[in-house]
Write an enzyme that holds these catalytic residues in place. Structure first.
Site, PDB file in Angstrom:
ATOM      1  N   CYS A 115      37.073  52.542  37.048  1.00  0.00           N
ATOM      2  CA  CYS A 115      35.821  53.346  36.864  1.00  0.00           C
ATOM      3  C   CYS A 115      35.940  54.708  37.609  1.00  0.00           C
ATOM      4  O   CYS A 115      35.288  55.776  36.850  1.00  0.00           O
ATOM      5  CB  CYS A 115      34.646  52.614  37.480  1.00  0.00           C
ATOM      6  N   HIS A 260      28.958  57.557  36.536  1.00  0.00           N
ATOM      7  CA  HIS A 260      29.912  56.569  35.709  1.00  0.00           C
ATOM      8  C   HIS A 260      28.742  55.623  35.172  1.00  0.00           C
ATOM      9  O   HIS A 260      27.863  55.383  36.016  1.00  0.00           O
ATOM     10  CB  HIS A 260      30.899  55.919  36.688  1.00  0.00           C
ATOM     11  N   ASN A 290      29.419  49.676  29.651  1.00  0.00           N
ATOM     12  CA  ASN A 290      30.209  50.403  30.681  1.00  0.00           C
ATOM     13  C   ASN A 290      31.728  50.579  30.331  1.00  0.00           C
ATOM     14  O   ASN A 290      32.209  49.514  29.966  1.00  0.00           O
ATOM     15  CB  ASN A 290      30.211  49.545  31.961  1.00  0.00           C
TER      16      ASN A 290
HETATM   17  O1  UT7 Z   1      31.653  49.466  36.701  1.00  0.00           O
HETATM   18  C1  UT7 Z   1      32.211  49.118  37.682  1.00  0.00           C
HETATM   19  C2  UT7 Z   1      31.155  48.598  38.598  1.00  0.00           C
HETATM   20  N1  UT7 Z   1      30.524  47.553  38.038  1.00  0.00           N
HETATM   21  C3  UT7 Z   1      29.368  47.584  38.380  1.00  0.00           C
HETATM   22  O2  UT7 Z   1      28.722  48.238  38.961  1.00  0.00           O
HETATM   23  C4  UT7 Z   1      28.468  46.267  38.110  1.00  0.00           C
HETATM   24  C5  UT7 Z   1      27.583  45.932  39.541  1.00  0.00           C
HETATM   25  N2  UT7 Z   1      26.896  44.697  39.149  1.00  0.00           N
HETATM   26  C6  UT7 Z   1      25.795  44.442  38.214  1.00  0.00           C
HETATM   27  O3  UT7 Z   1      25.666  45.324  37.327  1.00  0.00           O
HETATM   28  C7  UT7 Z   1      25.150  43.328  38.427  1.00  0.00           C
HETATM   29  O4  UT7 Z   1      25.476  42.431  39.400  1.00  0.00           O
HETATM   30  C8  UT7 Z   1      25.174  42.388  36.932  1.00  0.00           C
HETATM   31  C9  UT7 Z   1      24.657  42.827  35.678  1.00  0.00           C
HETATM   32  C10 UT7 Z   1      26.558  42.050  36.902  1.00  0.00           C
HETATM   33  C11 UT7 Z   1      24.441  41.248  37.279  1.00  0.00           C
HETATM   34  O5  UT7 Z   1      23.115  41.222  37.444  1.00  0.00           O
HETATM   35  P1  UT7 Z   1      22.467  40.451  38.684  1.00  0.00           P
HETATM   36  O6  UT7 Z   1      20.914  40.787  38.530  1.00  0.00           O
HETATM   37  O7  UT7 Z   1      23.089  40.617  39.935  1.00  0.00           O
HETATM   38  O8  UT7 Z   1      22.480  39.102  38.167  1.00  0.00           O
HETATM   39  P2  UT7 Z   1      23.152  37.694  39.066  1.00  0.00           P
HETATM   40  O9  UT7 Z   1      24.886  37.672  38.770  1.00  0.00           O
HETATM   41  O10 UT7 Z   1      22.678  37.427  40.218  1.00  0.00           O
HETATM   42  O11 UT7 Z   1      22.928  36.565  38.051  1.00  0.00           O
HETATM   43  C12 UT7 Z   1      21.515  36.080  38.062  1.00  0.00           C
HETATM   44  C13 UT7 Z   1      21.397  34.928  36.862  1.00  0.00           C
HETATM   45  C14 UT7 Z   1      22.385  33.783  37.219  1.00  0.00           C
HETATM   46  O12 UT7 Z   1      21.600  32.636  36.875  1.00  0.00           O
HETATM   47  P3  UT7 Z   1      21.103  31.853  38.088  1.00  0.00           P
HETATM   48  O13 UT7 Z   1      22.310  31.241  38.743  1.00  0.00           O
HETATM   49  O14 UT7 Z   1      20.013  32.761  38.748  1.00  0.00           O
HETATM   50  O15 UT7 Z   1      20.387  30.551  37.206  1.00  0.00           O
HETATM   51  C15 UT7 Z   1      23.400  34.126  36.286  1.00  0.00           C
HETATM   52  O16 UT7 Z   1      24.120  32.941  35.773  1.00  0.00           O
HETATM   53  O17 UT7 Z   1      21.685  35.356  35.651  1.00  0.00           O
HETATM   54  C16 UT7 Z   1      22.703  34.696  35.072  1.00  0.00           C
HETATM   55  N3  UT7 Z   1      23.662  35.452  34.365  1.00  0.00           N
HETATM   56  C17 UT7 Z   1      23.196  35.687  32.997  1.00  0.00           C
HETATM   57  N4  UT7 Z   1      22.285  35.228  32.276  1.00  0.00           N
HETATM   58  C18 UT7 Z   1      22.005  35.753  30.725  1.00  0.00           C
HETATM   59  C19 UT7 Z   1      24.543  36.288  34.474  1.00  0.00           C
HETATM   60  N5  UT7 Z   1      25.164  36.924  33.236  1.00  0.00           N
HETATM   61  C20 UT7 Z   1      24.104  36.428  32.205  1.00  0.00           C
HETATM   62  C21 UT7 Z   1      23.786  36.764  31.006  1.00  0.00           C
HETATM   63  N6  UT7 Z   1      23.088  36.374  30.273  1.00  0.00           N
HETATM   64  N7  UT7 Z   1      24.949  38.058  30.454  1.00  0.00           N
END
Ligand code: UT7
Length: 333
Positions: A115, A260, A290
């Site tokens: 990135c 980014h 992204n």
């Molecule tokens: O460009 C490189 C740099 N990358 C970044 O900066 C990305 C940084 N991270 C993020 O943007 C976020 O961490 C994510 C968007 C990837 C994830 O969001 P989050 O709010 O941190 O969600 P999480 O990983 O804590 O997951 C919350 C819940 C989980 O379910 P439980 O365990 O609470 O039941 C996941 O399994 O959401 C679930 N989940 C989804 N549900 C529906 C994870 N991905 C999905 C999905 N659709 N696509």
């Protein structure tokens, strides 16, 4: 020492639009979840039946950038190509673009800083121009990510975020109207595996004697989203302030911050921390997801095309991603 400036911009996005609802047919996800957590509504994924590689997308973005800069392509002295999704394990994409453009035997360098790749490439271009080694450098950020994403529910945390596309800039010897003031680069390799794709690599390879030995997960990106998110918001703010401090400016002086496009929530968090008005930041992750090393040049090019940035504006570019690596560039556009 010479000054450098961005003299031309271009971008290319594959035409195939994939909406959040399209994804919910492939995996257990929803438009609501994706929009709430990331701000993304659509992304472009290259049509799998008609693959356009990252070098080809970069080439198309480069053609527009060359036209917009007004130089002749034969004036390009060097190519810098930022990508983590190259056409081949080796050689890099830079040489492929040198050939596609039909250029003389100029040098071509590939940069693999995910990135932050475009900021790193811009920084190299800036240094080459400043020393007088080159006068016009083609800088490309291009990614073809969709083929390697795990599109099952298993890979939903990553696959809903990433998209394909390319952006390009011509960095030229500066004049008094526009200039790159400074660039700032950082890394922290102890977090390398928090966001990575391990293979294919020399130590993560398919064992020809026993292909079952390799676990398919190593050929898909892996991310500890929470750790990446927490580090991103801190590093983005630090590296933007570093650029402003270096040049005796404050956030108020920025006409446009182009972060980014990692996650709209990250951009909004930085906007709030720096107290930027809505017209001082440009985001387009809603439409393209992204696109890793391509996101800044695509956003920069689109912002210019849509008059969100104009010649003479103070523009700040900032990135954070795999490595971890992060960086910024402050310029008078
Ligand atoms: O460009 C490189 C740099 N990358 C970044 O900066 C990305 C940084 N991270 C993020 O943007 C976020 O961490 C994510 C968007 C990837 C994830 O969001 P989050 O709010 O941190 O969600 P999480 O990983 O804590 O997951 C919350 C819940 C989980 O379910 P439980 O365990 O609470 O039941 C996941 O399994 O959401 C679930 N989940 C989804 N549900 C529906 C994870 N991905 C999905 C999905 N659709 N696509």
């Amino acid at each position: 020492m010479y000054k450098s400036r961005i003299s031309g911009l271009g971008h290319f996005l594959p035409p195939n639009v994939v909406s959040n609802n399209d994804l919910s047919k492939l995996m257990d996800t929803s438009d609501k979840w994706i929009q709430e957590r990331t701000g993304i509504q659509n992304r472009r994924w290259v049509d799998p039946e008609n693959i356009i590689s990252s070098s080809q997308m970069g080439f198309r973005a480069a053609l527009t950038a060359i036209e917009s800069s007004g130089i002749d392509k034969s004036d390009i002295d060097h190519i810098l190509f930022a990508t983590i999704s190259p056409d081949h394990y080796f050689p890099g994409n830079g040489v492929l673009v040198q050939d596609l453009l039909g250029l003389d035997t100029i040098g071509a360098t590939d940069i693999r800083n995910a990135c932050s790749g475009f900021i790193y490439a811009l920084s190299v271009a800036n240094a080459y121009i400043q020393t007088g080694q080159y006068e016009n450098i083609l800088v490309i950020g291009s990614e073809l990510q969709s083929p390697v994403l795990d599109k099952s529910t298993n890979g939903r945390d990553l696959s809903v975020i990433f998209g394909d596309g390319a952006g390009a800039a011509i960095v030229s010897r500066g004049n008094n109207e526009s200039e790159i003031f400074s660039t700032h680069l950082h890394s922290e390799g102890r977090n390398a595996l928090e966001l990575s794709m391990k293979g294919p690599s020399a130590i993560h390879w398919i064992d020809k004697q026993d292909p079952t030995k390799v676990s398919p997960e190593i050929f898909a990106p892996q991310m500890n989203g929470t750790v990446v998110f927490k580090n991103a918001v801190v590093r983005f703010e630090q590296v933007i302030l570093e650029a402003l401090n270096k040049n005796g400016m404050t956030p108020e002086d920025i006409n446009c911050l182009i972060p980014h496009q990692a996650n709209l929530r990250i951009s909004q968090f930085i906007q709030k921390k720096l107290r930027l008005r809505d017209d001082q930041i440009f985001n387009n992750i809603q439409n393209y997801g992204n696109t890793t090393g391509a996101s800044i040049p695509i956003a920069l090019s689109e912002a210019f095309q849509n008059n969100k940035i104009r010649r003479g504006d103070i523009v700040c570019l900032a990135a954070f991603g795999a490595g971890f690596t992060w960086g910024s560039a402050l310029l008078k556009f």
